[in-house]
Write a protein that holds these residues in place. Sequence first.
Motif, PDB file in Angstrom:
ATOM      1  N   GLU A   1       0.716   8.381  -1.160  1.00 29.23           N
ATOM      2  CA  GLU A   1      -0.287   9.013  -2.021  1.00 29.23           C
ATOM      3  C   GLU A   1      -1.519   9.463  -1.243  1.00 29.23           C
ATOM      4  O   GLU A   1      -2.355  10.180  -1.791  1.00 29.23           O
ATOM      5  N   THR A   2      -1.638   9.038   0.026  1.00 28.27           N
ATOM      6  CA  THR A   2      -2.819   9.393   0.816  1.00 28.27           C
ATOM      7  C   THR A   2      -2.436   9.947   2.190  1.00 28.27           C
ATOM      8  O   THR A   2      -2.697  11.116   2.486  1.00 28.27           O
TER       9      THR A   2
ATOM     10  N   THR B   1     -10.311  14.201   3.621  1.00 27.75           N
ATOM     11  CA  THR B   1     -10.888  13.111   2.817  1.00 27.75           C
ATOM     12  C   THR B   1      -9.832  12.143   2.297  1.00 27.75           C
ATOM     13  O   THR B   1     -10.167  11.027   1.881  1.00 27.75           O
ATOM     14  N   LEU B   2      -8.561  12.545   2.311  1.00 25.64           N
ATOM     15  CA  LEU B   2      -7.508  11.647   1.850  1.00 25.64           C
ATOM     16  C   LEU B   2      -7.385  10.407   2.736  1.00 25.64           C
ATOM     17  O   LEU B   2      -6.873   9.378   2.285  1.00 25.64           O
ATOM     18  N   MET B   3      -7.851  10.501   3.977  1.00 25.33           N
ATOM     19  CA  MET B   3      -7.744   9.367   4.892  1.00 25.33           C
ATOM     20  C   MET B   3      -8.909   8.393   4.751  1.00 25.33           C
ATOM     21  O   MET B   3      -8.877   7.309   5.341  1.00 25.33           O
TER      22      MET B   3
ATOM     23  N   TYR C   1       1.296   4.539   0.989  1.00 27.19           N
ATOM     24  CA  TYR C   1       0.751   5.573   1.877  1.00 27.19           C
ATOM     25  C   TYR C   1       1.207   6.974   1.481  1.00 27.19           C
ATOM     26  O   TYR C   1       0.639   7.976   1.936  1.00 27.19           O
TER      27      TYR C   1
ATOM     28  N   GLU D   1      -6.889  18.476   3.834  1.00 33.68           N
ATOM     29  CA  GLU D   1      -7.655  17.513   3.048  1.00 33.68           C
ATOM     30  C   GLU D   1      -7.924  16.253   3.862  1.00 33.68           C
ATOM     31  O   GLU D   1      -7.273  15.226   3.678  1.00 33.68           O
TER      32      GLU D   1
ATOM     33  N   GLN E   1      -5.084   4.082   9.793  1.00 31.54           N
ATOM     34  CA  GLN E   1      -5.993   4.950  10.527  1.00 31.54           C
ATOM     35  C   GLN E   1      -5.775   4.805  12.038  1.00 31.54           C
ATOM     36  O   GLN E   1      -5.739   5.807  12.768  1.00 31.54           O
TER      37      GLN E   1
ATOM     38  N   TYR F   1       0.852  -1.186   0.000  1.00 30.77           N
ATOM     39  CA  TYR F   1       0.000   0.000   0.000  1.00 30.77           C
ATOM     40  C   TYR F   1       0.892   1.242   0.000  1.00 30.77           C
ATOM     41  O   TYR F   1       1.753   1.388   0.864  1.00 30.77           O
TER      42      TYR F   1
ATOM     43  N   THR G   1      -8.332   4.461   3.609  1.00 30.97           N
ATOM     44  CA  THR G   1      -6.997   3.924   3.889  1.00 30.97           C
ATOM     45  C   THR G   1      -7.118   2.691   4.791  1.00 30.97           C
ATOM     46  O   THR G   1      -8.097   2.554   5.528  1.00 30.97           O
TER      47      THR G   1
ATOM     48  N   TRP H   1      -2.129  13.963   3.290  1.00 31.91           N
ATOM     49  CA  TRP H   1      -3.070  14.415   4.323  1.00 31.91           C
ATOM     50  C   TRP H   1      -2.339  15.112   5.456  1.00 31.91           C
ATOM     51  O   TRP H   1      -2.744  16.202   5.881  1.00 31.91           O
TER      52      TRP H   1
END
Length: 244
Positions: free
Chosen positions: A156-157, A173-175, A154, A171, A183, A152, A178, A161
């Motif tokens: 990119e997200t 919403t990027l999480m 991470y 942002e 989280q 994965y 995931t 974030w």
Amino acid sequence: MTTTLWMTLPYVAFTSFVLGHLWRYRNDQFGWTTRSSQIYESRLLRLGSPLFHFGMLGVIGGHVIGVLIPESWTAALGISEHVYHLFSVTAGTIAGVAVIIGTAILAYRRITVPAVRKATSTNDKIMYILLGAALVTGLLNTVGSNLLWGTYNYRETVSPWFRSLFTAHPEPTLMVGTPWTFQAHGLVVLALIGIWPYTRLVHMFSAPVGYLVRPYVVYRSKETKAVDKRRYSRAWDAPVLPPR
């Protein structure tokens, strides 16, 4: 819920981190210490403390590279994503295992040594629980999400974030979407950041600068003390020698 967890909660933790350190420095400088318990037990401490601290340096360094440095920057340096993940998994696993072993030794010491256990505060217990949870979930991210159940990215997200929290356009919403381990790790780390100023972790921001300019520590033998007839002589006075 997304906004609360991934935007409001981080700002609450950051505010507590900054204001808490300022408050404690102004009101509790004598408590700004590791509250060392070496006097009670040193054998386990000599083993667990280096593993924890040196491993933690590697963990922090890995987070700085993986979270704060954008993927485009490493790509511009010619580091491919495969090479980056290979390095991060190897170094991150070694550092993470070292910290977990060190933490386990230090926790075992606090539980099994009566004097150390009595010197352990409620804040220390909460800190150890959160620190252990952060380490376990972090290692799950490093090993599990890269080796056990697929890779994965991470960067990119999760990384964008976190960086977005320090801009005018966060942002959260990027999480969303995931993996749960990322989280969980994020929430535990935010809780740890929030309570940081109220625990012994404040010693991370201490430096023994005064050590360079402090007066010499004078040691005297029993014979010298016996010659000096003054009961409360000052440590920096020259010893009174008998006449020849």
